[in-house]
Write an enzyme that holds these catalytic residues in place. Structure first.
Site, PDB file in Angstrom:
ATOM      1  N   ASN A 152       0.803  -1.229   0.000  1.00  0.00           N
ATOM      2  CA  ASN A 152       0.000   0.000   0.000  1.00  0.00           C
ATOM      3  C   ASN A 152       0.838   1.284   0.000  1.00  0.00           C
ATOM      4  OD1 ASN A 152       0.803  -0.582   2.599  1.00  0.00           O
ATOM      5  ND2 ASN A 152      -1.056   0.214   3.542  1.00  0.00           N
ATOM      6  N   SER A 177       6.678  -5.979  -1.611  1.00  0.00           N
ATOM      7  CA  SER A 177       5.569  -6.867  -1.967  1.00  0.00           C
ATOM      8  C   SER A 177       5.695  -7.217  -3.441  1.00  0.00           C
ATOM      9  CB  SER A 177       4.249  -6.150  -1.731  1.00  0.00           C
ATOM     10  OG  SER A 177       3.217  -6.828  -2.424  1.00  0.00           O
ATOM     11  N   GLU A 178       5.335  -8.427  -3.767  1.00  0.00           N
ATOM     12  CA  GLU A 178       5.416  -8.860  -5.176  1.00  0.00           C
ATOM     13  C   GLU A 178       4.507  -7.996  -6.054  1.00  0.00           C
ATOM     14  OE1 GLU A 178       3.070 -12.010  -4.157  1.00  0.00           O
ATOM     15  OE2 GLU A 178       1.798 -11.834  -5.900  1.00  0.00           O
ATOM     16  N   SER A 228      -0.072  -8.380   6.740  1.00  0.00           N
ATOM     17  CA  SER A 228      -1.320  -8.755   7.417  1.00  0.00           C
ATOM     18  C   SER A 228      -1.027  -9.564   8.685  1.00  0.00           C
ATOM     19  CB  SER A 228      -2.167  -9.586   6.455  1.00  0.00           C
ATOM     20  OG  SER A 228      -1.451 -10.759   6.143  1.00  0.00           O
ATOM     21  N   PRO A 230      -2.174 -12.649   9.476  1.00  0.00           N
ATOM     22  CA  PRO A 230      -1.778 -14.039   9.215  1.00  0.00           C
ATOM     23  C   PRO A 230      -0.306 -14.162   8.780  1.00  0.00           C
ATOM     24  CG  PRO A 230      -3.893 -13.571   8.185  1.00  0.00           C
ATOM     25  CD  PRO A 230      -3.379 -12.271   8.717  1.00  0.00           C
ATOM     26  N   LEU A 243      15.362 -17.683  16.215  1.00  0.00           N
ATOM     27  CA  LEU A 243      15.680 -16.655  17.215  1.00  0.00           C
ATOM     28  C   LEU A 243      16.185 -15.344  16.610  1.00  0.00           C
ATOM     29  CD1 LEU A 243      17.039 -18.860  20.109  1.00  0.00           C
ATOM     30  CD2 LEU A 243      14.904 -17.593  20.024  1.00  0.00           C
ATOM     31  N   GLU A 249       4.555  -4.786  11.815  1.00  0.00           N
ATOM     32  CA  GLU A 249       3.528  -3.745  11.635  1.00  0.00           C
ATOM     33  C   GLU A 249       2.390  -4.408  10.883  1.00  0.00           C
ATOM     34  OE1 GLU A 249       3.439  -0.907  12.923  1.00  0.00           O
ATOM     35  OE2 GLU A 249       5.511  -0.439  13.424  1.00  0.00           O
ATOM     36  N   GLY A 251      -2.116  -5.542  10.647  1.00  0.00           N
ATOM     37  CA  GLY A 251      -3.395  -4.942  10.285  1.00  0.00           C
ATOM     38  C   GLY A 251      -4.181  -4.384  11.458  1.00  0.00           C
ATOM     39  N   CYS A 283      -3.434   0.585   6.856  1.00  0.00           N
ATOM     40  CA  CYS A 283      -3.546  -0.311   8.018  1.00  0.00           C
ATOM     41  C   CYS A 283      -4.198   0.359   9.220  1.00  0.00           C
ATOM     42  CB  CYS A 283      -2.162  -0.805   8.398  1.00  0.00           C
ATOM     43  SG  CYS A 283      -1.005   0.546   8.603  1.00  0.00           S
ATOM     44  N   GLU A 384     -10.664  -6.992   8.874  1.00  0.00           N
ATOM     45  CA  GLU A 384     -10.010  -5.936   8.089  1.00  0.00           C
ATOM     46  C   GLU A 384     -10.363  -6.125   6.616  1.00  0.00           C
ATOM     47  OE1 GLU A 384      -5.707  -5.966   7.425  1.00  0.00           O
ATOM     48  OE2 GLU A 384      -5.684  -3.882   8.079  1.00  0.00           O
ATOM     49  N   GLY A 457       0.677  -5.843  16.140  1.00  0.00           N
ATOM     50  CA  GLY A 457       2.109  -5.707  15.910  1.00  0.00           C
ATOM     51  C   GLY A 457       2.990  -5.924  17.109  1.00  0.00           C
ATOM     52  N   GLU A 461       7.808   1.575  14.824  1.00  0.00           N
ATOM     53  CA  GLU A 461       8.582   2.264  13.807  1.00  0.00           C
ATOM     54  C   GLU A 461       8.474   3.763  14.098  1.00  0.00           C
ATOM     55  OE1 GLU A 461       7.011   0.457  10.035  1.00  0.00           O
ATOM     56  OE2 GLU A 461       8.993  -0.484  10.016  1.00  0.00           O
TER      57      GLU A 461
HETATM   58  P1  NDP Z   1       0.768  -9.644   3.238  1.00  0.00           P
HETATM   59  O1  NDP Z   1       0.771 -10.018   4.660  1.00  0.00           O
HETATM   60  O2  NDP Z   1       0.053 -10.489   2.270  1.00  0.00           O
HETATM   61  O3  NDP Z   1       2.267  -9.522   2.705  1.00  0.00           O
HETATM   62  C1  NDP Z   1       3.237  -8.702   3.335  1.00  0.00           C
HETATM   63  C2  NDP Z   1       4.614  -9.085   2.821  1.00  0.00           C
HETATM   64  O4  NDP Z   1       5.006 -10.352   3.362  1.00  0.00           O
HETATM   65  C3  NDP Z   1       4.697  -9.234   1.304  1.00  0.00           C
HETATM   66  O5  NDP Z   1       5.958  -8.775   0.865  1.00  0.00           O
HETATM   67  C4  NDP Z   1       4.565 -10.727   1.143  1.00  0.00           C
HETATM   68  O6  NDP Z   1       5.082 -11.202  -0.073  1.00  0.00           O
HETATM   69  C5  NDP Z   1       5.375 -11.224   2.323  1.00  0.00           C
HETATM   70  N1  NDP Z   1       5.072 -12.588   2.733  1.00  0.00           N
HETATM   71  C6  NDP Z   1       3.936 -13.316   2.509  1.00  0.00           C
HETATM   72  N2  NDP Z   1       4.038 -14.537   3.099  1.00  0.00           N
HETATM   73  C7  NDP Z   1       5.254 -14.588   3.704  1.00  0.00           C
HETATM   74  C8  NDP Z   1       5.949 -15.574   4.486  1.00  0.00           C
HETATM   75  N3  NDP Z   1       5.400 -16.747   4.772  1.00  0.00           N
HETATM   76  N4  NDP Z   1       7.176 -15.271   4.949  1.00  0.00           N
HETATM   77  C9  NDP Z   1       7.741 -14.074   4.692  1.00  0.00           C
HETATM   78  N5  NDP Z   1       7.151 -13.108   3.958  1.00  0.00           N
HETATM   79  C10 NDP Z   1       5.916 -13.352   3.475  1.00  0.00           C
HETATM   80  O7  NDP Z   1       0.219  -8.152   3.240  1.00  0.00           O
HETATM   81  P2  NDP Z   1      -0.208  -7.266   1.996  1.00  0.00           P
HETATM   82  O8  NDP Z   1       0.981  -7.021   1.126  1.00  0.00           O
HETATM   83  O9  NDP Z   1      -1.446  -7.858   1.420  1.00  0.00           O
HETATM   84  O10 NDP Z   1      -0.551  -5.870   2.713  1.00  0.00           O
HETATM   85  C11 NDP Z   1      -1.745  -5.615   3.336  1.00  0.00           C
HETATM   86  C12 NDP Z   1      -1.650  -5.851   4.840  1.00  0.00           C
HETATM   87  O11 NDP Z   1      -0.584  -5.105   5.387  1.00  0.00           O
HETATM   88  C13 NDP Z   1      -2.886  -5.403   5.577  1.00  0.00           C
HETATM   89  O12 NDP Z   1      -3.276  -6.369   6.520  1.00  0.00           O
HETATM   90  C14 NDP Z   1      -2.437  -4.155   6.308  1.00  0.00           C
HETATM   91  O13 NDP Z   1      -3.162  -3.874   7.455  1.00  0.00           O
HETATM   92  C15 NDP Z   1      -1.006  -4.437   6.564  1.00  0.00           C
HETATM   93  N6  NDP Z   1      -0.283  -3.191   6.720  1.00  0.00           N
HETATM   94  C16 NDP Z   1       0.164  -2.833   7.967  1.00  0.00           C
HETATM   95  C17 NDP Z   1       0.796  -1.626   8.161  1.00  0.00           C
HETATM   96  C18 NDP Z   1       1.324  -1.241   9.496  1.00  0.00           C
HETATM   97  O14 NDP Z   1       2.267  -0.455   9.540  1.00  0.00           O
HETATM   98  N7  NDP Z   1       0.805  -1.737  10.586  1.00  0.00           N
HETATM   99  C19 NDP Z   1       0.954  -0.672   7.061  1.00  0.00           C
HETATM  100  C20 NDP Z   1       0.496  -1.174   5.804  1.00  0.00           C
HETATM  101  C21 NDP Z   1      -0.129  -2.382   5.653  1.00  0.00           C
HETATM  102  P3  NDP Z   1       4.057 -11.319  -1.331  1.00  0.00           P
HETATM  103  O15 NDP Z   1       3.646  -9.936  -1.647  1.00  0.00           O
HETATM  104  O16 NDP Z   1       4.857 -11.945  -2.374  1.00  0.00           O
HETATM  105  O17 NDP Z   1       2.921 -12.194  -0.839  1.00  0.00           O
END
Ligand code: NDP
Length: 487
Positions: A152, A177-178, A228, A230, A243, A249, A251, A283, A384, A457, A461
C-alpha cells in the site's frame, strides 16, 4: 514514463537479474496493463544479497555516525528532487491517485531519511556510576536486517525500515511486496547516488517464499515486516524458530469515536480520511466509526453529501481523489465484503459495488461505501477489509463505546472527536491501541512512534522509539580497583 527497471534486484550498489526466477509482473491497476516484468530472486541471488550485505555492513558500521547521517540526508534530498517522477511511478504501481502520491509517498520517505539522518550522530550510550568503578553502555548495530514490505505504501515502507536500520549502522536486504516491486529499486539507486557504500541497502524481489528464506538465513539478525496478521504470525513463528529479532507492523480494525459535542464537519473529514484515502488501503484506518446516536443523522447527511463530491477516476489525473484498488484479488475481496455487509443487514447508505470509469477499462475501481446501523457482530465490523468500506455504528455512553471499541483482537490505532479535553484524554487512556489521535485521524509524522497493541504488531517504527528495534546495547563494567577472589 518507462516503468520497467534496469534489473529486477539491486545488490551491492548495482542492478542484478535472475532470469531463471519466477516471473513477477507489475500491473497498472487503473487499466490492468502490465507495466513491468521482473523475476523473483533465486537461491543464488538471495545468497549474493546476504553476503554483500554482510560485507557492506562492516564498512558502514565503521563509518562515523555523523557521516552516515549525511548520506541519509543526501538521499532525502534526492527523493525530494525526484518526487514527481517517483510519485508517477508509485501511482502506476499501486493505482493510488497522483494527488496523494505527490505528497504522501516519496515525500514522507524523504522526511524519514532526513529524520534518522539527523539522529545518527546523536545515538549515545550512558555512563553508570558504581562508586569508584563504573559501567558504560554502547549502542551497537544488529548486523544484517531484513525488511519485508506490503503493497500500500511501497517506498514509504522501504524508507521506514531502511532509514532507522542504516542510521544505527546496519545493512538491509529489502523485499518489496510482489505486487509493487518498483519504487524500492529507486530508493536503492538514490542511496547509492548519495554515497552509501555498496551492499548496505539491497533489494530482492520475490513472493512469500523469498521472504521466508531471508528470515531463516543464518546471516539475518532481524526482520521487520509490514503486512497482514496471518503473515505476521507466520513470520513470527519462523523468526522465533531461528531466534531472530522482529518488528511487526500488521493490520487493524480501528475505532474512530465521535461524541455528541464534536465538530461534525471535522469529524466527517476525519472519517473520510480514515476510510477513503488510498481507496481505504491503509492499516491504521478508522473503519469502525462510532457516532453518538444524537448526531448520527447530521453526521451521515454530511458524510453522504461530501462523499458524493469525490472525484473517482484516472489516478494519473491530479484532480482525481479516488483511484482503483491495487489488484484484482483485492478488488474481489472488497466487493465480497460489500455483499457481506448487505447480507448481514447493515444499511447501505452509499456506494456498495464496483465503479465504472468511462475512459478506463479493466481497472479495479470500487465506489466509496458507507454502511450505517452496523452492529459489533457483523463481519464488516470485525474483519479488516482494506478497501473504501466504512461502518458507522451508534452508541449512547462513554463506557459502552469504550468497551465496544476495545472488543477486538487488533490494536493498531484509535481516534476520538470531542471538545471536552478531559473526556478526550480519559477515553484515549482507556483505548487499547498503539497510535491514537484526538480531533484528527491518520496523521503519522515521522517524529511520532507508530505501531500496534495486541495482534496489530510487535515493536515500533518512527520516532526515537525505532532506534530500540535496530540496535543493541552493550554494557561494559570497568573495574577501577583490585579484583577480589575467595581463594
Ligand atoms: P501480506 O501479509 O500479504 O504480505 C506482506 C509481505 O510479506 C509481502 O511482501 C509478502 O510477499 C510477504 N510474505 C507473505 N508470506 C510470507 C511468508 N510466509 N514469509 C515471509 N514473507 C511473506 O500483506 P499485503 O501485502 O497484502 O498488505 C496488506 C496488509 O498489510 C494489511 O493487513 C495491512 O493492514 C497491513 N499493513 C500494515 C501496516 C502497518 O504499519 N501496521 C501498514 C500497511 C499495511 P508477497 O507480496 O509476495 O505475498
Amino acid at each position: 514514463m518507462r516503468a520497467q527497471p534496469t534489473g529486477s534486484h539491486y545488490i551491492n550498489g548495482r542492478f542484478h537479474d535472475s532470469p531463471n526466477g519466477a516471473e513477477l509482473v507489475s500491473i497498472f491497476p487503473a487499466t490492468g496493463e502490465v507495466i513491468a516484468k521482473l523475476n523473483a530472486a533465486d537461491d543464488e541471488t538471495i545468497e549474493l544479497a546476504m553476503s554483500m550485505a554482510e560485507s557492506g555492513q562492516k564498512i558502514w558500521a565503521a563509518t562515523p555516525p555523523l557521516e552516515r547521517g549525511r548520506v541519509l540526508q543526501k538521499a532525502a534530498a534526492i527523493l525530494r528532487e525526484k518526487n514527481r517522477e517517483l510519485s508517477v511511478l508509485e501511482t502506476l504501481d499501486t493505482g493510488k491517485p497522483l494527488q496523494e502520491t505527490l505528497v504522501a509517498d516519496a515525500a514522507s520517505g524523504a522526511d524519514c531519511l532526513e529524520y534518522f539522518g539527523n539522529l545518527a550522530g546523536s545515538l549515545t550510550g550512558e555512563h553508570i556510576d558504581l562508586g569508584g568503578s563504573f559501567a558504560y553502555t554502547k549502542r551497537e548495530p544488529l548486523g544484517v536486517c531484513v525488511g519485508i514490505g506490503a503493497w500500500n505504501y511501497p517506498v514509504q515502507i522501504a524508507c521506514w525500515k531502511a532509514a532507522p536500520a542504516l542510521a544505527c549502522g546496519n545493512a538491509m536486504v529489502f523485499k518489496p511486496s510482489e505486487v509493487t516491486p518498483l519504487t524500492a529499486l529507486r530508493l536503492a539507486e538514490a542511496l547509492t547516488e548519495a554515497g552509501l557504500p555498496a551492499g548496505v541497502f539491497n533489494v530482492v524481489q520475490g513472493f512469500g517464499d523469498v521472504g521466508a528464506k531471508l528470515i531463516a538465513h543464518p546471516k539475518t539478525a532481524k526482520v521487520s515486516l509490514t503486512g497482514s496478521v496471518p503473515t505476521g504470525s507466520k513470520v513470527a513463528a519462523l523468526a522465533g524458530e531461528h531466534l531472530k529479532k522482529i518488528t511487526l507492523e500488521l493490520g487493524g480494525k480501528s475505532p474512530l469515536i465521535v461524541f455528541e459535542d464534536a465538530d461534525i464537519e471535522n469529524a466527517v473529514s476525519a472519517a473520510i480520511n480514515a476510510n477513503f484515502y488510498s481507496s481505504g488501503q491503509i492499516c491504521s484506518n478508522g473503519t469502525r466509526v462510532f457516532v453518538h446516536s444524537s448526531i448520527k443523522q447530521a453526521f451521515l447527511k454530511r458524510l453522504v453529501e461530501r462523499t458524493g463530491n469525490a472525484v473517482l477516476g484516472d489516478p494519473l489525473n491530479e484532480e482525481t481523489n479516488i483511484g482503483p484498488l491495487v489488484s484484482k484479488p483485492q478488488l474481489e475481496k472488497v466487493l465480497s465484503y460489500m455483499r457481506i455487509g448487505q447480507d448481514e443487514g447493515a444499511r447501505l447508505v452509499c456506494g456498495g459495488g464496483a465503479a465504472e470509469v468511462a475512459t478506463l477499462h479493466g481497472g479495479y475501481f470500487v465506489q466509496p461505501t458507507v454502511f450505517a446501523d452496523v452492529t459489533d457482530q457483523m463481519r464488516i465490523a470485525r474483519e479488516e477489509i482494506f478497501g473504501p468500506v466504512m461502518s458507522v455504528l451508534d452508541f449512547e455512553t462513554e463506557d459502552e463505546v469504550l468497551a465496544r471499541a476495545n472488543a477486538t483482537e487488533f490494536g493498531l490505532a484509535a481516534g476520538v472527536f470531542t471538545k471536552d479535553i478531559q473526556r478526550a484524554h480519559r477515553v484515549i487512556d482507556s483505548l487499547q491501541a498503539g497510535t491514537c489521535w484526538i480531533n484528527t485521524y491518520n496523521l503519522t509524522p515521522i517524529e511520532m512512534p507508530f505501531g500496534g497493541y495486541k495482534k496489530s504488531g510487535v515493536g515500533r517504527e518512527n520516532g526515537h522509539a525505532a532506534i530500540e528495534y535496530y540496535s543493541q546495547i552493550k554494557s561494559v563494567y570497568v573495574e577501577m580497583n583490585g579484583v577480589e577472589a575467595p581463594f
